[in-house]
Scaffold this motif. Structure first.
Motif, PDB file in Angstrom:
ATOM      1  N   ALA A 111      27.766   1.466  25.661  1.00 41.95           N
ATOM      2  CA  ALA A 111      28.489   2.127  26.754  1.00 41.95           C
ATOM      3  C   ALA A 111      28.540   1.208  27.973  1.00 41.95           C
ATOM      4  O   ALA A 111      27.742   0.273  28.118  1.00 41.95           O
ATOM      5  N   ALA A 112      29.463   1.485  28.862  1.00 37.80           N
ATOM      6  CA  ALA A 112      29.651   0.681  30.070  1.00 37.80           C
ATOM      7  C   ALA A 112      28.412   0.724  30.970  1.00 37.80           C
ATOM      8  O   ALA A 112      27.602   1.652  30.898  1.00 37.80           O
ATOM      9  N   VAL A 113      28.278  -0.306  31.813  1.00 37.51           N
ATOM     10  CA  VAL A 113      27.189  -0.359  32.783  1.00 37.51           C
ATOM     11  C   VAL A 113      27.189   0.945  33.583  1.00 37.51           C
ATOM     12  O   VAL A 113      28.240   1.438  33.981  1.00 37.51           O
ATOM     13  N   HIS A 114      26.034   1.504  33.807  1.00 37.38           N
ATOM     14  CA  HIS A 114      25.800   2.756  34.541  1.00 37.38           C
ATOM     15  C   HIS A 114      26.216   4.008  33.775  1.00 37.38           C
ATOM     16  O   HIS A 114      26.077   5.113  34.295  1.00 37.38           O
ATOM     17  N   ALA A 115      26.730   3.878  32.565  1.00 38.99           N
ATOM     18  CA  ALA A 115      27.057   5.064  31.762  1.00 38.99           C
ATOM     19  C   ALA A 115      25.751   5.713  31.303  1.00 38.99           C
ATOM     20  O   ALA A 115      24.803   5.018  30.921  1.00 38.99           O
ATOM     21  N   PRO A 116      25.692   7.030  31.300  1.00 40.98           N
ATOM     22  CA  PRO A 116      24.450   7.726  30.938  1.00 40.98           C
ATOM     23  C   PRO A 116      23.927   7.400  29.537  1.00 40.98           C
ATOM     24  O   PRO A 116      22.723   7.376  29.329  1.00 40.98           O
ATOM     25  N   ARG A 139      15.292 -17.823  11.504  1.00 42.67           N
ATOM     26  CA  ARG A 139      14.473 -16.647  11.850  1.00 42.67           C
ATOM     27  C   ARG A 139      15.073 -15.865  13.002  1.00 42.67           C
ATOM     28  O   ARG A 139      14.526 -14.843  13.393  1.00 42.67           O
ATOM     29  N   THR A 140      16.164 -16.354  13.560  1.00 36.99           N
ATOM     30  CA  THR A 140      16.676 -15.802  14.816  1.00 36.99           C
ATOM     31  C   THR A 140      17.888 -14.916  14.620  1.00 36.99           C
ATOM     32  O   THR A 140      18.795 -15.241  13.862  1.00 36.99           O
ATOM     33  N   ALA A 141      17.887 -13.807  15.351  1.00 39.34           N
ATOM     34  CA  ALA A 141      19.055 -12.929  15.432  1.00 39.34           C
ATOM     35  C   ALA A 141      19.456 -12.837  16.896  1.00 39.34           C
ATOM     36  O   ALA A 141      18.604 -12.670  17.767  1.00 39.34           O
ATOM     37  N   LEU A 142      20.749 -12.971  17.150  1.00 42.79           N
ATOM     38  CA  LEU A 142      21.300 -12.812  18.496  1.00 42.79           C
ATOM     39  C   LEU A 142      22.232 -11.614  18.490  1.00 42.79           C
ATOM     40  O   LEU A 142      23.201 -11.592  17.732  1.00 42.79           O
ATOM     41  N   TRP A 143      21.896 -10.617  19.289  1.00 47.54           N
ATOM     42  CA  TRP A 143      22.738  -9.430  19.428  1.00 47.54           C
ATOM     43  C   TRP A 143      23.359  -9.449  20.814  1.00 47.54           C
ATOM     44  O   TRP A 143      22.648  -9.546  21.817  1.00 47.54           O
ATOM     45  N   HIS A 144      24.668  -9.355  20.864  1.00 43.21           N
ATOM     46  CA  HIS A 144      25.387  -9.364  22.136  1.00 43.21           C
ATOM     47  C   HIS A 144      25.932  -7.968  22.403  1.00 43.21           C
ATOM     48  O   HIS A 144      26.877  -7.532  21.767  1.00 43.21           O
ATOM     49  N   PHE A 145      25.305  -7.282  23.348  1.00 41.46           N
ATOM     50  CA  PHE A 145      25.733  -5.942  23.750  1.00 41.46           C
ATOM     51  C   PHE A 145      26.751  -6.065  24.873  1.00 41.46           C
ATOM     52  O   PHE A 145      26.493  -6.712  25.869  1.00 41.46           O
ATOM     53  N   ARG A 146      27.889  -5.419  24.686  1.00 42.35           N
ATOM     54  CA  ARG A 146      28.856  -5.340  25.778  1.00 42.35           C
ATOM     55  C   ARG A 146      29.780  -4.169  25.539  1.00 42.35           C
ATOM     56  O   ARG A 146      29.995  -3.739  24.411  1.00 42.35           O
ATOM     57  N   ALA A 147      30.306  -3.666  26.647  1.00 42.56           N
ATOM     58  CA  ALA A 147      31.045  -2.406  26.614  1.00 42.56           C
ATOM     59  C   ALA A 147      32.424  -2.508  25.971  1.00 42.56           C
ATOM     60  O   ALA A 147      32.896  -1.550  25.387  1.00 42.56           O
ATOM     61  N   VAL A 166      16.999 -12.341  20.104  1.00 42.94           N
ATOM     62  CA  VAL A 166      17.636 -12.634  21.382  1.00 42.94           C
ATOM     63  C   VAL A 166      18.620 -11.496  21.625  1.00 42.94           C
ATOM     64  O   VAL A 166      19.555 -11.305  20.852  1.00 42.94           O
ATOM     65  N   ILE A 167      18.376 -10.727  22.668  1.00 41.01           N
ATOM     66  CA  ILE A 167      19.199  -9.553  22.976  1.00 41.01           C
ATOM     67  C   ILE A 167      19.882  -9.818  24.305  1.00 41.01           C
ATOM     68  O   ILE A 167      19.225  -9.888  25.350  1.00 41.01           O
ATOM     69  N   ALA A 168      21.188 -10.004  24.244  1.00 47.63           N
ATOM     70  CA  ALA A 168      21.965 -10.316  25.444  1.00 47.63           C
ATOM     71  C   ALA A 168      22.906  -9.164  25.744  1.00 47.63           C
ATOM     72  O   ALA A 168      23.559  -8.641  24.849  1.00 47.63           O
ATOM     73  N   SER A 169      22.953  -8.774  26.991  1.00 46.90           N
ATOM     74  CA  SER A 169      23.919  -7.755  27.386  1.00 46.90           C
ATOM     75  C   SER A 169      24.895  -8.359  28.385  1.00 46.90           C
ATOM     76  O   SER A 169      24.499  -9.121  29.276  1.00 46.90           O
ATOM     77  N   ALA A 210      20.138   5.043  26.096  1.00 48.34           N
ATOM     78  CA  ALA A 210      19.812   5.687  24.818  1.00 48.34           C
ATOM     79  C   ALA A 210      20.345   4.869  23.643  1.00 48.34           C
ATOM     80  O   ALA A 210      19.694   4.780  22.604  1.00 48.34           O
ATOM     81  N   GLU A 211      21.526   4.269  23.807  1.00 43.51           N
ATOM     82  CA  GLU A 211      22.097   3.446  22.728  1.00 43.51           C
ATOM     83  C   GLU A 211      21.220   2.237  22.448  1.00 43.51           C
ATOM     84  O   GLU A 211      20.946   1.912  21.289  1.00 43.51           O
ATOM     85  N   LEU A 212      20.749   1.575  23.498  1.00 45.70           N
ATOM     86  CA  LEU A 212      19.862   0.430  23.293  1.00 45.70           C
ATOM     87  C   LEU A 212      18.537   0.902  22.687  1.00 45.70           C
ATOM     88  O   LEU A 212      18.014   0.260  21.771  1.00 45.70           O
TER      89      LEU A 212
END
Length: 159
Positions: free
Chosen positions: A85-90, A50-58, A25-28, A94-96
């Motif tokens: 990186a923040a939303v709309h950051a270049p 069996r589950t991994a939850l990754w929370h991406f946020r700046a 589960v990949i949440a941003s 690439a990080e994801l």
């Protein structure tokens, strides 16, 4: 009385409990709210270990804090904050991309992937997962913002 709003479309396929492999589960950003609803559902109970939850946020204090999300994730589910990186950051895409490449290498092929939050990140993740051989039927996505047209968004190679 009329109701309107985003009702969501994420679901747990009946056969998922019988299939081998991890569940990702990949949440941003604000997608953590949908991810929490999903992993706390009765249908998800059998998939916990069996589950991994990754929370991406700046930022650590953006939208939902780590503590808020962590307190609500069932104990059997592995939870990790994943800075990005923040939303709309270049560098954001690439990080994801780099993260997914590492996870596919270290954890193998997931049985199911759920993507929630930033539509641009979700589209890029779907492209990378498909390129890695994950069937489209094993990927579900719910965009909360930053919706994209798949014709205009392409995954940038990760560093």
């Amino acid at each position: 009385i009329r109701f309107s709003g985003p009702w969501g479309k994420l679901h747990v396929p009946e056969q998922l409990a019988r299939r081998a492999g991890p569940v990702w589960v990949i949440a941003s950003d604000s997608g953590a709210s949908a991810a929490l609803g999903l992993v706390r559902s009765q249908a998800f109970a059998a998939l916990g270990e069996r589950t991994a939850l990754w929370h991406f946020r700046a930022g650590r204090d953006a939208f939902l804090s780590d503590a808020f999300v962590r307190e609500r994730v069932p104990h059997a589910i592995r939870f990790e904050h994943a800075p990005i990186a923040a939303v709309h950051a270049p560098l954001r895409a690439a990080e994801l991309g780099h993260f997914l490449k590492q996870r596919l290498h270290s954890e193998g092929r997931p049985a199911q992937v759920y993507l929630c939050g930033d539509g641009a990140l979700a589209r890029l993740a779907v492209e990378q997962l498909l390129a890695a051989g994950i069937p489209e039927s094993d990927i579900q996505s719910e965009s909360f913002f930053n919706h994209t047209d798949k014709k205009t968004t392409r995954l940038q190679p990760s560093p």
